[in-house]
Design a protein around this motif. Structure first.
Motif, PDB file in Angstrom:
ATOM      1  N   THR A 181      47.904  32.474  35.393  1.00  0.00           N
ATOM      2  CA  THR A 181      47.988  33.908  35.657  1.00  0.00           C
ATOM      3  C   THR A 181      47.600  34.249  37.090  1.00  0.00           C
ATOM      4  OG1 THR A 181      45.720  34.240  34.873  1.00  0.00           O
ATOM      5  CG2 THR A 181      47.504  34.431  33.244  1.00  0.00           C
ATOM      6  N   ASN A 182      46.916  33.317  37.773  1.00  0.00           N
ATOM      7  CA  ASN A 182      46.501  33.565  39.162  1.00  0.00           C
ATOM      8  C   ASN A 182      47.612  33.160  40.139  1.00  0.00           C
ATOM      9  OD1 ASN A 182      44.019  34.447  38.283  1.00  0.00           O
ATOM     10  ND2 ASN A 182      42.977  32.496  38.634  1.00  0.00           N
ATOM     11  N   SER A 183      47.690  33.917  41.226  1.00  0.00           N
ATOM     12  CA  SER A 183      48.640  33.607  42.318  1.00  0.00           C
ATOM     13  C   SER A 183      50.052  33.420  41.788  1.00  0.00           C
ATOM     14  CB  SER A 183      48.193  32.353  43.074  1.00  0.00           C
ATOM     15  OG  SER A 183      46.880  32.479  43.557  1.00  0.00           O
ATOM     16  N   LEU A 184      50.478  34.348  40.952  1.00  0.00           N
ATOM     17  CA  LEU A 184      51.806  34.234  40.349  1.00  0.00           C
ATOM     18  C   LEU A 184      52.912  34.272  41.410  1.00  0.00           C
ATOM     19  CD1 LEU A 184      53.659  34.086  37.917  1.00  0.00           C
ATOM     20  CD2 LEU A 184      53.458  36.569  37.662  1.00  0.00           C
ATOM     21  N   GLU A 185      52.757  35.153  42.402  1.00  0.00           N
ATOM     22  CA  GLU A 185      53.788  35.277  43.433  1.00  0.00           C
ATOM     23  C   GLU A 185      53.933  33.978  44.236  1.00  0.00           C
ATOM     24  OE1 GLU A 185      56.924  36.582  45.286  1.00  0.00           O
ATOM     25  OE2 GLU A 185      55.929  37.728  43.686  1.00  0.00           O
ATOM     26  N   LYS A 186      52.800  33.320  44.501  1.00  0.00           N
ATOM     27  CA  LYS A 186      52.842  32.047  45.216  1.00  0.00           C
ATOM     28  C   LYS A 186      53.543  30.983  44.376  1.00  0.00           C
ATOM     29  CE  LYS A 186      49.915  28.483  47.271  1.00  0.00           C
ATOM     30  NZ  LYS A 186      48.529  28.006  47.515  1.00  0.00           N
ATOM     31  N   THR A 187      53.246  30.979  43.077  1.00  0.00           N
ATOM     32  CA  THR A 187      53.896  30.014  42.179  1.00  0.00           C
ATOM     33  C   THR A 187      55.403  30.227  42.147  1.00  0.00           C
ATOM     34  OG1 THR A 187      51.905  29.951  40.788  1.00  0.00           O
ATOM     35  CG2 THR A 187      53.957  29.120  39.818  1.00  0.00           C
TER      36      THR A 187
ATOM     37  N   ASP B 296      49.961  41.988  32.027  1.00  0.00           N
ATOM     38  CA  ASP B 296      49.406  40.697  31.609  1.00  0.00           C
ATOM     39  C   ASP B 296      50.522  39.751  31.201  1.00  0.00           C
ATOM     40  OD1 ASP B 296      46.866  41.631  32.066  1.00  0.00           O
ATOM     41  OD2 ASP B 296      46.563  42.278  29.969  1.00  0.00           O
TER      42      ASP B 296
ATOM     43  N   LYS C  29      51.526  22.926  39.024  1.00  0.00           N
ATOM     44  CA  LYS C  29      51.508  24.294  38.516  1.00  0.00           C
ATOM     45  C   LYS C  29      52.901  24.928  38.519  1.00  0.00           C
ATOM     46  CE  LYS C  29      49.140  28.740  39.133  1.00  0.00           C
ATOM     47  NZ  LYS C  29      48.100  29.480  39.887  1.00  0.00           N
TER      48      LYS C  29
ATOM     49  N   PRO D  61      45.364  24.344  35.451  1.00  0.00           N
ATOM     50  CA  PRO D  61      45.317  25.513  36.340  1.00  0.00           C
ATOM     51  C   PRO D  61      45.400  26.814  35.563  1.00  0.00           C
ATOM     52  CG  PRO D  61      47.491  24.543  36.367  1.00  0.00           C
ATOM     53  CD  PRO D  61      46.638  23.627  35.542  1.00  0.00           C
ATOM     54  N   ASN D  62      44.987  27.881  36.228  1.00  0.00           N
ATOM     55  CA  ASN D  62      45.111  29.221  35.662  1.00  0.00           C
ATOM     56  C   ASN D  62      46.479  29.767  36.074  1.00  0.00           C
ATOM     57  OD1 ASN D  62      44.960  31.867  34.855  1.00  0.00           O
ATOM     58  ND2 ASN D  62      42.866  32.176  35.588  1.00  0.00           N
TER      59      ASN D  62
ATOM     60  N   GLN E  23      55.033  41.694  36.999  1.00  0.00           N
ATOM     61  CA  GLN E  23      53.856  41.113  37.631  1.00  0.00           C
ATOM     62  C   GLN E  23      52.625  42.024  37.546  1.00  0.00           C
ATOM     63  OE1 GLN E  23      56.426  39.801  41.250  1.00  0.00           O
ATOM     64  NE2 GLN E  23      54.561  38.626  41.369  1.00  0.00           N
TER      65      GLN E  23
END
Length: 307
Positions: A247-253, A217, A192, A244-245, A214
């Motif tokens: 858009t989810n957990s952008l900060e973690k990515t 969208d 991801k 994977p999605n 963030q």
């Protein structure tokens, strides 16, 4: 001032410094030796004074000049054997201010006597050979090290001029991130963050005016680019899982991307501004008002292996 003139000035100052120090040291040693010899002469004459027939005009005593000259000659011969720089010129009962040389006074119980001596304080030219040779050796040693440093600097400059421009290297076959300047430093990256980072680089190059916040969208084109790279990983046989999605957990990515870049770019901290997704500053809602877009990097700045 040219390089040759600088070398000439340096050599002149070096020789002058060495000769000055050597001259002062030798002069000081000579003065100490002369002072010590003067004390020895005064003591020797004081012991022999009673048997010397020294003329005394005040007492109308003519003395014995031949005997005195023989004594002075013998005394000078002894001083020569000892390597002394002093010569005894005369021994008299009166002070002669017009005589050349220094007069040493002997204080007696009834009257004073005076020993006239002359000193040779000149330094032979041969004594300056050692400091000259030492100065030459130090000068040539300095030239050698200076030349060595100059050649090393030129080589480094030439190497820097011919070295390839810094590039981040992303190997899709092995899913690692490295650089073309230090390929031994490699970091494994998950599917991801790997796909999202490549998509982010490509998107920001085509849309530099778009602000990626963030709290908004994610642009569809960015998501499509990330999916494109994910499908390429599937083609390379890395995964058969559902995409994977992004858009989810952008900060973690983004944190995983930054951690990988921290390790790869550790020897090249100046490159972080170029490749690093900007961090948020502030707290609460303000932390979502920044852009995580890459405004300083282009696709040509990244070598993608296996694309």
């Amino acid at each position: 001032m040219s390089y040759k003139v600088q070398q000439g000035v340096f050599f002149t100052l070096l020789v002058t410094c060495f000769l000055s120090v050597f001259y002062l040291a030798q002069s000081s040693n000579i003065d100490k030796a002369i002072a010590k010899t003067e004390q020895s002469i005064s003591l020797r004459v004081a012991i022999d004074l009673r048997r010397l027939a020294i003329a005394d005009p005040l007492l109308n005593y003519a003395g014995n000049e031949a005997q005195l000259n023989t004594y002075i000659t013998a005394l000078n011969n002894e001083l020569t054997k000892q390597g002394s720089r002093l010569t005894v010129n005369n021994i008299s009962a009166t002070k002669n201010t017009s005589s050349e040389g220094k007069q040493l006074r002997l204080s007696g119980p009834y009257k004073d006597y005076y020993i006239t001596v002359s000193a040779d304080r000149q330094l032979a030219f041969s004594t300056f050979i050692f400091p000259l040779v030492l100065a030459l050796l130090l000068f040539f040693a300095y030239r050698w090290f200076d030349r060595k440093s100059y050649v090393a600097a030129k080589r480094a400059q030439k190497s820097a001029a011919t070295a390839p421009e810094f590039q981040l290297v992303v190997d899709l076959f092995n899913k690692v991130v490295t650089s073309n300047h230090d390929k031994s430093r490699q970091v494994q990256l998950a599917n991801k963050p790997l796909c999202f980072y490549l998509a982010l680089v490509e998107f920001c190059e085509h849309h530099p005016e778009v602000v990626l916040n963030q709290n908004k969208d994610m642009p569809e084109e960015l998501i499509e680019l990330a999916n494109k790279y994910f499908y390429r990983l599937i083609e390379l046989g890395h995964t058969i899982r559902k995409r994977p999605n992004f858009t989810n957990s952008l900060e973690k990515t983004l944190s995983e991307i930054r951690a990988a870049l921290d390790e790869v770019l550790a020897p090249f901290p100046e490159q972080k501004v170029r490749y690093y997704p900007p961090k948020a500053h502030g707290e609460g809602s303000r932390s979502k008002l920044h852009s995580y877009g890459l405004n300083n990097v282009k696709k040509s700045d990244i070598e993608i292996i296996g694309k």
